[in-house]
Design a protein around this motif. Structure first.
Motif, PDB file in Angstrom:
ATOM      1  N   PRO A 110       0.885  -1.260   0.142  1.00  0.00           N
ATOM      2  CA  PRO A 110      -0.167  -0.183   0.189  1.00  0.00           C
ATOM      3  C   PRO A 110       1.020   1.067   0.224  1.00  0.00           C
ATOM      4  CG  PRO A 110      -0.394  -0.865   1.967  1.00  0.00           C
ATOM      5  CD  PRO A 110       0.820  -2.448   1.398  1.00  0.00           C
ATOM      6  N   PHE A 111       2.296   0.985   0.269  1.00  0.00           N
ATOM      7  CA  PHE A 111       3.319   2.610   0.033  1.00  0.00           C
ATOM      8  C   PHE A 111       3.577   2.459  -1.192  1.00  0.00           C
ATOM      9  CE2 PHE A 111       3.412   0.674   4.183  1.00  0.00           C
ATOM     10  CZ  PHE A 111       3.161   1.474   4.917  1.00  0.00           C
ATOM     11  N   ALA A 112       3.387   1.748  -2.347  1.00  0.00           N
ATOM     12  CA  ALA A 112       4.043   2.294  -3.476  1.00  0.00           C
ATOM     13  C   ALA A 112       3.539   2.932  -3.844  1.00  0.00           C
ATOM     14  CB  ALA A 112       4.151   0.217  -4.086  1.00  0.00           C
ATOM     15  N   ARG A 113       2.129   3.457  -3.960  1.00  0.00           N
ATOM     16  CA  ARG A 113       1.097   4.518  -4.812  1.00  0.00           C
ATOM     17  C   ARG A 113       1.799   5.713  -4.344  1.00  0.00           C
ATOM     18  NH1 ARG A 113      -2.245   2.548  -8.041  1.00  0.00           N
ATOM     19  NH2 ARG A 113      -3.128   0.934  -6.196  1.00  0.00           N
ATOM     20  N   SER A 114       2.056   5.592  -3.363  1.00  0.00           N
ATOM     21  CA  SER A 114       2.365   7.031  -2.425  1.00  0.00           C
ATOM     22  C   SER A 114       3.438   7.358  -2.810  1.00  0.00           C
ATOM     23  CB  SER A 114       2.357   7.539  -1.037  1.00  0.00           C
ATOM     24  OG  SER A 114       0.584   7.361  -0.943  1.00  0.00           O
ATOM     25  N   ALA A 115       4.570   6.124  -2.684  1.00  0.00           N
ATOM     26  CA  ALA A 115       5.719   6.286  -3.019  1.00  0.00           C
ATOM     27  C   ALA A 115       6.831   6.608  -4.846  1.00  0.00           C
ATOM     28  CB  ALA A 115       7.224   5.550  -2.518  1.00  0.00           C
ATOM     29  N   THR A 116       5.865   6.560  -5.502  1.00  0.00           N
ATOM     30  CA  THR A 116       6.239   5.929  -6.557  1.00  0.00           C
ATOM     31  C   THR A 116       5.346   7.179  -7.591  1.00  0.00           C
ATOM     32  OG1 THR A 116       4.466   4.150  -7.378  1.00  0.00           O
ATOM     33  CG2 THR A 116       7.011   3.969  -6.446  1.00  0.00           C
ATOM     34  N   THR A 117       4.698   8.655  -6.743  1.00  0.00           N
ATOM     35  CA  THR A 117       4.028   9.380  -7.710  1.00  0.00           C
ATOM     36  C   THR A 117       4.982   9.450  -8.901  1.00  0.00           C
ATOM     37  OG1 THR A 117       2.406   9.588  -5.533  1.00  0.00           O
ATOM     38  CG2 THR A 117       2.239  10.682  -7.847  1.00  0.00           C
ATOM     39  N   TYR A 118       5.918  10.227  -8.547  1.00  0.00           N
ATOM     40  CA  TYR A 118       6.349  11.092  -9.679  1.00  0.00           C
ATOM     41  C   TYR A 118       7.672  10.651 -10.260  1.00  0.00           C
ATOM     42  CZ  TYR A 118       4.257  14.576  -7.161  1.00  0.00           C
ATOM     43  OH  TYR A 118       2.670  15.345  -6.602  1.00  0.00           O
ATOM     44  N   GLN A 119       7.710   9.340 -10.456  1.00  0.00           N
ATOM     45  CA  GLN A 119       9.217   7.639 -10.974  1.00  0.00           C
ATOM     46  C   GLN A 119       8.859   8.264 -12.089  1.00  0.00           C
ATOM     47  OE1 GLN A 119       9.024   4.328  -9.318  1.00  0.00           O
ATOM     48  NE2 GLN A 119      11.141   3.587  -9.909  1.00  0.00           N
ATOM     49  N   TYR A 120       7.943   7.939 -12.891  1.00  0.00           N
ATOM     50  CA  TYR A 120       8.040   8.075 -14.948  1.00  0.00           C
ATOM     51  C   TYR A 120       7.544   9.736 -15.090  1.00  0.00           C
ATOM     52  CZ  TYR A 120       6.774   3.349 -12.350  1.00  0.00           C
ATOM     53  OH  TYR A 120       6.488   2.049 -12.048  1.00  0.00           O
ATOM     54  N   PHE A 121       7.811  10.381 -14.313  1.00  0.00           N
ATOM     55  CA  PHE A 121       7.504  11.398 -14.915  1.00  0.00           C
ATOM     56  C   PHE A 121       9.347  12.167 -16.029  1.00  0.00           C
ATOM     57  CE2 PHE A 121       3.565  11.545 -12.960  1.00  0.00           C
ATOM     58  CZ  PHE A 121       3.026  12.245 -13.495  1.00  0.00           C
ATOM     59  N   SER A 122       9.957  11.594 -15.102  1.00  0.00           N
ATOM     60  CA  SER A 122      11.478  12.123 -15.225  1.00  0.00           C
ATOM     61  C   SER A 122      11.969  11.016 -15.504  1.00  0.00           C
ATOM     62  CB  SER A 122      12.078  13.001 -14.627  1.00  0.00           C
ATOM     63  OG  SER A 122      13.284  13.223 -15.039  1.00  0.00           O
ATOM     64  N   SER A 123      13.537  10.907 -16.818  1.00  0.00           N
ATOM     65  CA  SER A 123      14.009   9.894 -16.413  1.00  0.00           C
ATOM     66  C   SER A 123      15.691  10.429 -16.318  1.00  0.00           C
ATOM     67  CB  SER A 123      14.455  10.106 -18.163  1.00  0.00           C
ATOM     68  OG  SER A 123      15.189  11.152 -19.070  1.00  0.00           O
ATOM     69  N   GLU A 124      15.307  10.972 -15.238  1.00  0.00           N
ATOM     70  CA  GLU A 124      16.473  11.803 -14.489  1.00  0.00           C
ATOM     71  C   GLU A 124      15.837  12.092 -13.153  1.00  0.00           C
ATOM     72  OE1 GLU A 124      20.413  14.032 -13.936  1.00  0.00           O
ATOM     73  OE2 GLU A 124      19.791  14.446 -15.540  1.00  0.00           O
ATOM     74  N   VAL A 125      16.764  11.063 -12.333  1.00  0.00           N
ATOM     75  CA  VAL A 125      16.050  10.400 -11.000  1.00  0.00           C
ATOM     76  C   VAL A 125      17.458  11.179  -9.941  1.00  0.00           C
ATOM     77  CG1 VAL A 125      14.924   9.977  -8.502  1.00  0.00           C
ATOM     78  CG2 VAL A 125      13.880   9.629 -11.455  1.00  0.00           C
ATOM     79  N   LEU A 126      17.221  11.813  -9.472  1.00  0.00           N
ATOM     80  CA  LEU A 126      18.498  13.363  -8.634  1.00  0.00           C
ATOM     81  C   LEU A 126      18.310  11.850  -6.836  1.00  0.00           C
ATOM     82  CD1 LEU A 126      20.832  14.874  -8.715  1.00  0.00           C
ATOM     83  CD2 LEU A 126      19.716  16.045  -7.271  1.00  0.00           C
ATOM     84  N   ASP A 127      19.933  11.264  -6.704  1.00  0.00           N
ATOM     85  CA  ASP A 127      19.544  11.164  -5.341  1.00  0.00           C
ATOM     86  C   ASP A 127      19.989  11.837  -4.077  1.00  0.00           C
ATOM     87  OD1 ASP A 127      20.174   9.501  -3.120  1.00  0.00           O
ATOM     88  OD2 ASP A 127      21.013   7.637  -4.420  1.00  0.00           O
ATOM     89  N   GLU A 128      18.473  11.727  -3.180  1.00  0.00           N
ATOM     90  CA  GLU A 128      18.796  12.541  -1.891  1.00  0.00           C
ATOM     91  C   GLU A 128      20.382  12.837  -2.242  1.00  0.00           C
ATOM     92  OE1 GLU A 128      15.568  14.135   1.751  1.00  0.00           O
ATOM     93  OE2 GLU A 128      16.159  11.719   1.263  1.00  0.00           O
ATOM     94  N   LYS A 129      21.187  12.391  -1.372  1.00  0.00           N
ATOM     95  CA  LYS A 129      21.997  12.629  -0.927  1.00  0.00           C
ATOM     96  C   LYS A 129      22.919  13.512  -1.917  1.00  0.00           C
ATOM     97  CE  LYS A 129      24.771   7.979  -2.186  1.00  0.00           C
ATOM     98  NZ  LYS A 129      23.513   7.560  -2.485  1.00  0.00           N
ATOM     99  N   ASP A 130      22.741  13.225  -2.999  1.00  0.00           N
ATOM    100  CA  ASP A 130      23.466  14.164  -3.653  1.00  0.00           C
ATOM    101  C   ASP A 130      23.078  15.779  -4.679  1.00  0.00           C
ATOM    102  OD1 ASP A 130      25.029  11.835  -4.698  1.00  0.00           O
ATOM    103  OD2 ASP A 130      23.725  11.336  -6.115  1.00  0.00           O
ATOM    104  N   ILE A 131      21.929  16.210  -3.294  1.00  0.00           N
ATOM    105  CA  ILE A 131      21.506  17.113  -3.880  1.00  0.00           C
ATOM    106  C   ILE A 131      22.151  18.352  -3.800  1.00  0.00           C
ATOM    107  CG2 ILE A 131      19.623  18.807  -2.611  1.00  0.00           C
ATOM    108  CD1 ILE A 131      18.069  16.233  -2.175  1.00  0.00           C
TER     109      ILE A 131
END
Length: 258
Positions: A110-131
């Motif tokens: 049940p957590f996956a839907r909230s956790a991946t809301t924006y996963q497919y809107f960008s080909s590049e996803v930044l790792d939080e530790k690299d902000i």
């Protein structure tokens, strides 16, 4: 997507922590840019779920389906050591590997839907530790907290046992459903529904001890609608009460309902 393994906070807190990978978005102004742009970021959020021994879950109700082709039974428990509310078993037992698998949204995770809301809107996803290394000129806003609040709220709906995970459900009760236009064009059935926030969603609501009264009312409704084929066929489900004190709904007044 790699995730950390869960840790158990110990018997004092009686909680189990799960690490959830999630995607959030930030509006930023990048270096050598003037206009803001959207950046998608992968983070890890820890949720704490109440943990119990499976023996702490006490059987309150069993709901049997009365269809010959199906042999199903729903078991509903109360967990006094937590809050005394009613719970049912989930589709799968929560493990870190299950919750960390963001490709399995829905009842399984049940957590996956909230956790991946924006996963497919960008080909590049930044790792939080690299902000910090990205050295943005400005961070205008972020919806990180909105998503982590959603994940925390979801976690409150579950309890993790040793081999079984439980989720909140309402008290089962009998109600009448009518279908179609009557005169056997549809039908009338005695069904089972569940309370939401302690209130029945369909009225009149016959509590779990009122099977005979509920069936009589269903037959009367069927007769008045001309659904002669529905009279006397019995309920779709039967509620078996194992803990009488868990029947909270008051009895429905058959005469007032008619």
């Amino acid at each position: 997507m790699s995730v950390m393994k869960f840790t158990h906070t110990g018997s004092i807190m009686n909680k189990q922590n799960f690490e959830i990978p999630f995607i959030f978005k930030m509006e930023v102004v990048k270096k050598r840019c003037r206009k803001p742009s959207t950046v998608y970021v992968q983070g890890i959020h820890s949720v704490a779920i109440q943990k119990i021994k499976d023996s702490d879950a006490i059987l309150s109700f069993e709901v049997d389906i009365n269809i010959k082709s199906e042999d199903k039974k729903q078991r509903i428990f109360t967990i006094p050591v937590v809050d005394g509310r009613l719970y049912q078993q989930t589709e799968e037992h929560f493990t870190q590997d299950l919750i960390g698998d963001v490709e399995r949204p829905g009842l399984t995770n049940p957590f996956a839907r909230s956790a991946t809301t924006y996963q497919y809107f960008s080909s590049e996803v930044l790792d939080e530790k690299d902000i910090s290394a990205s050295d943005f000129r400005a961070v205008i806003n972020s919806n990180r907290k909105i998503i982590t609040d959603e994940l925390d709220a979801l976690a409150k709906n579950y309890i993790v046992g040793e081999k079984v995970t439980y989720t909140i459900i309402g008290e089962p009760y009998y109600c009448v459903h009518t279908m179609g236009l009557g005169n056997n064009n549809g039908g009338t059935v005695l069904n089972v529904a569940y309370t939401h926030n302690g209130k029945p969603q369909t009225t009149p609501a016959f509590n779990a001890n009122q099977l005979d009264e509920a069936q009589s009312y269903a037959d009367a409704v069927a007769k008045n609608r001309g659904d002669s084929k529905s009279i006397g066929i019995g309920p779709l489900y039967t509620i078996n009460v194992h803990r009488p004190d868990d029947v909270i709904l008051p009895k429905a007044d058959v005469k007032a309902a008619s």
